[in-house]
Design a protein around this motif. Structure first.
Motif, PDB file in Angstrom:
ATOM      1  N   GLY A  64     -45.969  -1.534  47.681  1.00 25.21           N
ATOM      2  CA  GLY A  64     -45.782  -0.278  48.396  1.00 25.21           C
ATOM      3  C   GLY A  64     -45.132   0.822  47.578  1.00 25.21           C
ATOM      4  O   GLY A  64     -45.010   1.954  48.057  1.00 25.21           O
ATOM      5  N   THR A  65     -44.690   0.508  46.364  1.00 28.22           N
ATOM      6  CA  THR A  65     -44.102   1.515  45.473  1.00 28.22           C
ATOM      7  C   THR A  65     -45.185   2.038  44.554  1.00 28.22           C
ATOM      8  O   THR A  65     -45.909   1.259  43.943  1.00 28.22           O
ATOM      9  N   GLN A  66     -45.305   3.357  44.451  1.00 30.20           N
ATOM     10  CA  GLN A  66     -46.390   3.907  43.650  1.00 30.20           C
ATOM     11  C   GLN A  66     -46.238   3.500  42.185  1.00 30.20           C
ATOM     12  O   GLN A  66     -45.156   3.167  41.711  1.00 30.20           O
ATOM     13  N   ALA A  67     -47.352   3.530  41.476  1.00 31.88           N
ATOM     14  CA  ALA A  67     -47.384   3.101  40.088  1.00 31.88           C
ATOM     15  C   ALA A  67     -46.315   3.812  39.278  1.00 31.88           C
ATOM     16  O   ALA A  67     -46.045   5.001  39.481  1.00 31.88           O
ATOM     17  N   PHE A  68     -45.700   3.091  38.338  1.00 28.75           N
ATOM     18  CA  PHE A  68     -44.664   3.702  37.510  1.00 28.75           C
ATOM     19  C   PHE A  68     -45.228   4.820  36.643  1.00 28.75           C
ATOM     20  O   PHE A  68     -44.657   5.911  36.551  1.00 28.75           O
ATOM     21  N   ALA A  69     -46.346   4.556  35.996  1.00 33.61           N
ATOM     22  CA  ALA A  69     -46.900   5.520  35.048  1.00 33.61           C
ATOM     23  C   ALA A  69     -47.542   6.700  35.785  1.00 33.61           C
ATOM     24  O   ALA A  69     -48.368   6.522  36.682  1.00 33.61           O
ATOM     25  N   ALA A  70     -47.165   7.890  35.391  1.00 41.88           N
ATOM     26  CA  ALA A  70     -47.741   9.082  35.996  1.00 41.88           C
ATOM     27  C   ALA A  70     -49.133   9.341  35.431  1.00 41.88           C
ATOM     28  O   ALA A  70     -49.328   9.257  34.212  1.00 41.88           O
ATOM     29  N   PRO A  71     -50.118   9.630  36.277  1.00 41.26           N
ATOM     30  CA  PRO A  71     -51.428  10.058  35.773  1.00 41.26           C
ATOM     31  C   PRO A  71     -51.246  11.346  34.966  1.00 41.26           C
ATOM     32  O   PRO A  71     -50.555  12.273  35.406  1.00 41.26           O
ATOM     33  N   LEU A  72     -51.856  11.408  33.814  1.00 42.28           N
ATOM     34  CA  LEU A  72     -51.619  12.542  32.926  1.00 42.28           C
ATOM     35  C   LEU A  72     -52.761  13.546  32.880  1.00 42.28           C
ATOM     36  O   LEU A  72     -52.556  14.684  32.446  1.00 42.28           O
ATOM     37  N   ASN A  73     -53.946  13.138  33.315  1.00 44.45           N
ATOM     38  CA  ASN A  73     -55.112  14.021  33.191  1.00 44.45           C
ATOM     39  C   ASN A  73     -55.628  14.506  34.532  1.00 44.45           C
ATOM     40  O   ASN A  73     -56.803  14.835  34.680  1.00 44.45           O
ATOM     41  N   LYS A  74     -54.741  14.547  35.527  1.00 48.28           N
ATOM     42  CA  LYS A  74     -55.131  15.030  36.851  1.00 48.28           C
ATOM     43  C   LYS A  74     -54.461  16.362  37.182  1.00 48.28           C
ATOM     44  O   LYS A  74     -54.254  16.703  38.348  1.00 48.28           O
ATOM     45  N   GLY A  75     -54.089  17.089  36.155  1.00 48.08           N
ATOM     46  CA  GLY A  75     -53.437  18.373  36.337  1.00 48.08           C
ATOM     47  C   GLY A  75     -52.026  18.424  35.798  1.00 48.08           C
ATOM     48  O   GLY A  75     -51.452  19.507  35.641  1.00 48.08           O
ATOM     49  N   TYR A  76     -51.450  17.258  35.511  1.00 49.94           N
ATOM     50  CA  TYR A  76     -50.072  17.230  35.022  1.00 49.94           C
ATOM     51  C   TYR A  76     -49.969  17.745  33.592  1.00 49.94           C
ATOM     52  O   TYR A  76     -49.149  18.607  33.278  1.00 49.94           O
ATOM     53  N   MET A  77     -50.799  17.217  32.695  1.00 45.87           N
ATOM     54  CA  MET A  77     -50.834  17.706  31.325  1.00 45.87           C
ATOM     55  C   MET A  77     -52.175  18.378  31.073  1.00 45.87           C
ATOM     56  O   MET A  77     -53.190  17.988  31.654  1.00 45.87           O
ATOM     57  N   SER A  78     -52.178  19.389  30.230  1.00 42.85           N
ATOM     58  CA  SER A  78     -53.380  20.203  30.055  1.00 42.85           C
ATOM     59  C   SER A  78     -54.495  19.439  29.351  1.00 42.85           C
ATOM     60  O   SER A  78     -54.250  18.588  28.491  1.00 42.85           O
ATOM     61  N   ASP A  79     -55.706  19.786  29.723  1.00 43.92           N
ATOM     62  CA  ASP A  79     -56.865  19.173  29.077  1.00 43.92           C
ATOM     63  C   ASP A  79     -56.911  19.530  27.594  1.00 43.92           C
ATOM     64  O   ASP A  79     -57.343  18.721  26.769  1.00 43.92           O
ATOM     65  N   ASP A  80     -56.469  20.744  27.255  1.00 39.47           N
ATOM     66  CA  ASP A  80     -56.474  21.158  25.856  1.00 39.47           C
ATOM     67  C   ASP A  80     -55.584  20.243  25.019  1.00 39.47           C
ATOM     68  O   ASP A  80     -55.954  19.845  23.916  1.00 39.47           O
ATOM     69  N   PHE A  81     -54.415  19.919  25.550  1.00 37.27           N
ATOM     70  CA  PHE A  81     -53.511  19.034  24.815  1.00 37.27           C
ATOM     71  C   PHE A  81     -54.098  17.630  24.720  1.00 37.27           C
ATOM     72  O   PHE A  81     -54.152  17.034  23.635  1.00 37.27           O
ATOM     73  N   LEU A  82     -54.557  17.088  25.828  1.00 39.56           N
ATOM     74  CA  LEU A  82     -55.068  15.715  25.833  1.00 39.56           C
ATOM     75  C   LEU A  82     -56.294  15.557  24.950  1.00 39.56           C
ATOM     76  O   LEU A  82     -56.500  14.508  24.338  1.00 39.56           O
ATOM     77  N   SER A  83     -57.096  16.586  24.865  1.00 44.09           N
ATOM     78  CA  SER A  83     -58.311  16.500  24.038  1.00 44.09           C
ATOM     79  C   SER A  83     -57.988  16.479  22.548  1.00 44.09           C
ATOM     80  O   SER A  83     -58.873  16.224  21.724  1.00 44.09           O
ATOM     81  N   GLY A  84     -56.728  16.727  22.206  1.00 47.41           N
ATOM     82  CA  GLY A  84     -56.332  16.733  20.813  1.00 47.41           C
ATOM     83  C   GLY A  84     -56.110  15.359  20.221  1.00 47.41           C
ATOM     84  O   GLY A  84     -55.900  15.232  19.002  1.00 47.41           O
ATOM     85  N   PHE A  85     -56.150  14.307  21.047  1.00 45.14           N
ATOM     86  CA  PHE A  85     -55.977  12.958  20.521  1.00 45.14           C
ATOM     87  C   PHE A  85     -57.267  12.489  19.834  1.00 45.14           C
ATOM     88  O   PHE A  85     -58.370  12.861  20.237  1.00 45.14           O
ATOM     89  N   THR A  86     -57.088  11.674  18.812  1.00 48.30           N
ATOM     90  CA  THR A  86     -58.231  11.112  18.101  1.00 48.30           C
ATOM     91  C   THR A  86     -59.147  10.387  19.081  1.00 48.30           C
ATOM     92  O   THR A  86     -58.670   9.713  19.999  1.00 48.30           O
ATOM     93  N   ASP A  87     -60.434  10.531  18.900  1.00 48.76           N
ATOM     94  CA  ASP A  87     -61.406   9.896  19.792  1.00 48.76           C
ATOM     95  C   ASP A  87     -61.093   8.412  19.962  1.00 48.76           C
ATOM     96  O   ASP A  87     -60.940   7.681  18.975  1.00 48.76           O
TER      97      ASP A  87
END
Length: 455
Positions: free
Chosen positions: A130-153
């Motif tokens: 009943g406790t939500q997942a510890f890890a926050a989703p990062l690509n659902k609006g929390y962190m920018s797509d521009d930043f996330l797309s900067g990681f190596t494929d």
């Protein structure tokens, strides 16, 4: 609860109980009950009530403490509490165990966690009782797509569950072949290109220059990730909730046989590469050794380890089976997680970006950063330093794009079974082939304990 500490506070925590107590006292974030939180659909998770300027608690291992301290120095207005733990090294499970305690109490979670394992998303992305997942989703609006797309494929693939990214890769850890050019030239040997070449070099080395080595099988991460993963051995695979392990596959059998033969002729030793005995006995006797990108700083440029002279060590393309796909293994590559329970999500995002993509992340990296621009800068710095011989940058880039995709990421580590079964058996003089059935069963047992259907 508003934080009261604005100076960095570093502690070493030895027990989960101590973690709970310290986290609570430090004013850590807490989601409390549903009445204390708001449904922020643009982030993809229910956020805790945000408290401006509240302290973020950051868990790191000793190797990542410098980047956390660098963040504090660069961002004096962000209150940070730095706490050290084992970093989940060796698949210890400490990260999951400690978070489970906070899930039970409903408070005290850290805001940022570094883990040396790449498989934590398998549990950190799931709701627990009943406790939500510890890890926050990062690509659902929390962190920018521009930043996330900067990681190596492919860098974020192990932390991606059903299209949602739950963690940021700190570094890439593809396996290359490290070699000592001085010794190869002295002995008249070529750099091996295939696993067959590697074993043949071992036979020549054992006959002509006994005492010189091509690696160690005394570390659980080496035996599993360097050799079996790099050999395309399907001993650790996951398909949904079904786990499988096949030691009878031709790749598995070939690697087992090769390791046993090279162990018997003395070119593979049993000492941990981080042990004082390894450094004392073999630091100047490593002719070549397959290992991850982070050997650059952790082994060869480390004053407490091999500490090789400038201009002797190079990195070559990964070894592969002759006539087969040119793939390689991967050894870790740590991951940063942001907590979905944090009361200061802005500071968490700021820290995550700093730890993975800043200039300091490049300067303090001991291995290949996962963020593409940081990786390029790090590779250029290493190449320009003149420390490594050969085409260091090309070998690293080749390895980074060649990691075999057949390895699985369940909620347990491949290292624990190797450490429990293989390492002590080798010390008793047994071969790997002799204890494969026991090793195989231990892996399946661990999978079943974690709730997987085994095959």
């Amino acid at each position: 609860m508003a934080a009261q500490h604005r100076r960095p506070l570093t502690r070493t925590l030895t027990t989960a109980t101590a973690l709970v107590a310290v986290a609570a006292l430090a004013g850590c974030s807490s989601s409390g009950d549903a009445g204390d939180s708001s449904d922020d659909s643009e982030y993809g998770f229910t956020t805790a009530e945000q408290v401006a300027d509240s302290t973020i608690t950051v868990w790191v291992d000793a190797a990542r403490e410098p980047i956390a301290n660098a963040f504090v120095e660069a961002n004096p207005d962000v209150p940070v509490s730095i706490e050290t733990y084992d970093g989940n090294a060796g698949g210890s499970g400490s990260f999951q165990t400690k978070i489970a305690l906070f899930d039970q109490s409903g408070e005290g979670w850290p805001d940022v966690v570094f883990s040396s394992q790449t498989n934590d998303a398998s549990w950190a992305a799931k709701e627990t009782n009943g406790t939500q997942a510890f890890a926050a989703p990062l690509n659902k609006g929390y962190m920018s797509d521009d930043f996330l797309s900067g990681f190596t494929d492919g860098a974020l693939d192990p932390m991606t569950v059903d299209g949602t990214v739950y963690g940021l890769r700190n570094d890439l850890a593809p396996v290359v072949l490290w070699y000592n050019e001085t010794l190869l030239d002295e002995f008249g040997y070529d750099i091996p290109e295939t696993w067959e070449d590697y074993e043949e070099l071992g036979e020549m080395l054992a006959a002509d220059h006994p005492g010189y080595i091509l690696g160690s099988i005394g570390d659980s991460f080496v035996g599993t990730y360097v050799y079996y993963w790099g050999a395309q051995a399907p001993i650790f695979q996951l398909d949904g909730e079904e786990f499988s392990s096949d030691f009878e596959d031709e790749h598995s059998v070939a690697m087992t046989d090769m390791l046993d033969r090279m162990s018997a002729n003395g070119t593979l030793v049993q000492d941990s590469i981080f042990s004082s005995t390894f450094v004392e006995n073999y630091a100047d006797k490593i002719v070549a050794i397959p290992g991850p990108a982070w050997y650059a700083g952790a082994i060869f440029q480390n004053p407490d380890n091999v500490n090789a002279p400038t201009g002797t060590i190079g990195a070559a393309d990964p070894l592969y089976w002759e006539g087969e796909d040119q793939v390689t293994g991967n050894v870790g590559g740590g991951v940063w997680y942001g907590s979905s329970h944090s009361e200061n999500l802005d500071a968490v995002a700021q820290f995550l970006e700093f730890a993975t993509a800043s200039d300091e992340a490049v300067t303090l990296a001991s291995g290949l950063p996962a963020y593409d621009s940081a990786a390029s800068s790090w590779l250029d710095t290493q190449a320009e330093s003149g420390y490594f011989v050969g085409d260091f940058k090309s070998a690293m880039q080749t390895a980074a794009s060649s990691v075999w995709s057949g390895w699985g990421f369940p909620s347990f580590s491949a290292e624990t079974a190797y450490a429990a079964i293989v390492v002590p058996a080798l010390a008793e003089g047994k071969t790997i082939a002799e204890i494969v059935p026991e090793w195989h069963q231990q892996i399946l047992n661990e999978a079943q304990v974690q709730g997987y259907t085994t095959k």
